[in-house]
Design an enzyme around this catalytic site. Structure first.
Site, PDB file in Angstrom:
ATOM      1  N   VAL A 122      16.778   5.005  22.240  1.00  0.00           N
ATOM      2  CA  VAL A 122      17.595   5.370  21.080  1.00  0.00           C
ATOM      3  C   VAL A 122      17.126   6.760  20.670  1.00  0.00           C
ATOM      4  CG1 VAL A 122      18.257   4.832  18.711  1.00  0.00           C
ATOM      5  CG2 VAL A 122      17.908   2.982  20.363  1.00  0.00           C
ATOM      6  N   LYS A 161      14.202  -1.836  19.061  1.00  0.00           N
ATOM      7  CA  LYS A 161      13.934  -0.405  19.066  1.00  0.00           C
ATOM      8  C   LYS A 161      12.474  -0.250  18.667  1.00  0.00           C
ATOM      9  CE  LYS A 161      15.219   3.980  16.844  1.00  0.00           C
ATOM     10  NZ  LYS A 161      16.045   4.610  15.782  1.00  0.00           N
ATOM     11  N   TYR A 202      14.903  -3.124  14.661  1.00  0.00           N
ATOM     12  CA  TYR A 202      14.261  -1.805  14.602  1.00  0.00           C
ATOM     13  C   TYR A 202      12.837  -1.988  14.078  1.00  0.00           C
ATOM     14  CZ  TYR A 202      13.872   3.254  13.593  1.00  0.00           C
ATOM     15  OH  TYR A 202      13.485   4.573  13.559  1.00  0.00           O
TER      16      TYR A 202
END
Length: 307
Positions: A205, A163, A135
């Site tokens: 996401v 992400k 992330y």
């Protein structure tokens, strides 16, 4: 084996008014996500109020979600810990509980150096066989995973996806140019969802998907089918709602939207409190205005991708 693609909701955690896990309402929401055609479920992110969940609650959520989805889509657990030791422990616990992938945040609270951040991620990757999504959100977490850092991380076979939440849309293209299909790229910013997909992101996401799963999946499927104008029409309608995701009160905002769409409650865990006064009225007005013109979606399931 996870197919890192498509819409993966960062689902909210449902609580009862007594501050216990509300698995009945959680299951209702998960069913709505699956009925809409999402491609995976991500548990325990910031939207899932992970920082307030106990270890046993996280384990309960993983096991309950696995039972709910019945193997039809992967269940991914978020790892967001202050120490490498705790992160490794939680990664291993998630694997034991049956999670099929991990989304890993950089060290919390401490602003690690580039080298420290790489070693942190590598240590977690070496501790588990689960596939990992990194992330990258320097806006909120003050640590950026640069392309050079990503090159180091990809030496670990189970680090497979990112992400991307830098808010720099061109970073998706940079990642794709440098790493090709070795790295699957997801956008993590709702207000850049369509732009990211058009720029080559493999997935999204998403946050507002928690309340509006069909609209979110429709945008993805239409973009992948090359039907950009149809996707854009939905996206333009969606934008005032998507902007509720880029707020410190994103949890309360999205939970209020889930109430309006019938698949959630407003219950949050302290120190968060439900929206009050003029701010609640403002957010509710955005949601109710959107509901009055909620689009009729085209048949978006099973359409042929051109990508």
């Amino acid at each position: 084996m996870i197919q890192w693609e498509g819409i993966m909701p960062a689902v909210t955690t449902k609580f009862t008014s007594e501050d216990e896990l509300d698995l009945a309402m959680f299951e209702k929401n998960i069913k709505a996500q699956m009925d809409a055609g999402v491609h995976g479920i991500i548990l325990g992110g910031s939207l899932g109020e992970a920082s307030t969940l106990t270890k046993s609650e996280k384990e309960t959520l993983i096991k309950a979600t696995l039972e709910m989805v019945g193997g039809r889509i992967p269940v991914v657990m978020t790892i967001a810990e202050q120490s490498t030791k705790d992160a490794i422990f939680m990664a291993q616990q998630a694997e034991k509980a049956g999670a099929q992938g991990l989304m890993v945040l950089p060290p919390m609270r401490y602003k690690a150096t580039d080298h420290e951040t790489v070693v942190f991620f590598q240590s977690i990757a070496n501790s588990t066989s689960l596939p990992i999504m990194i992330y990258n959100n320097p806006i909120d977490y003050k640590i950026e995973v640069t392309l050079d850092m990503m090159a180091e991380l990809l030496k670990s076979d189970n680090i497979q996806a990112i992400k991307e939440s830098t808010r720099d849309i061109t970073n998706i293209i940079r990642l794709r140019n440098r790493f090709g299909d070795r790295l699957k790229v997801f956008t993590g910013v709702d207000t850049l969802g369509l732009e990211s997909l058009v720029s080559g992101a493999d997935g999204w996401v998403a946050g507002l998907v928690c309340a509006y799963p069909a609209e979110t999946v429709a945008i993805y499927e239409l973009v992948k089918a090359g039907r950009i104008n149809e996707a854009l029409e939905i996206y333009r309608w969606f934008m005032p709602l998507l902007e509720l995701d880029i707020s410190p009160q994103l949890v309360q905002n999205i939970k209020l939207a889930e109430v309006v769409t019938g698949i959630g409650t407003e219950n949050v865990r302290a120190p968060r409190l439900q929206l009050q006064g003029k701010e609640r009225e403002r957010v509710l007005n955005i949601i109710e205005t959107a509901m009055k013109s909620r689009p009729v979606l085209p048949e978006y399931k099973n359409i042929k991708s051109t990508v």
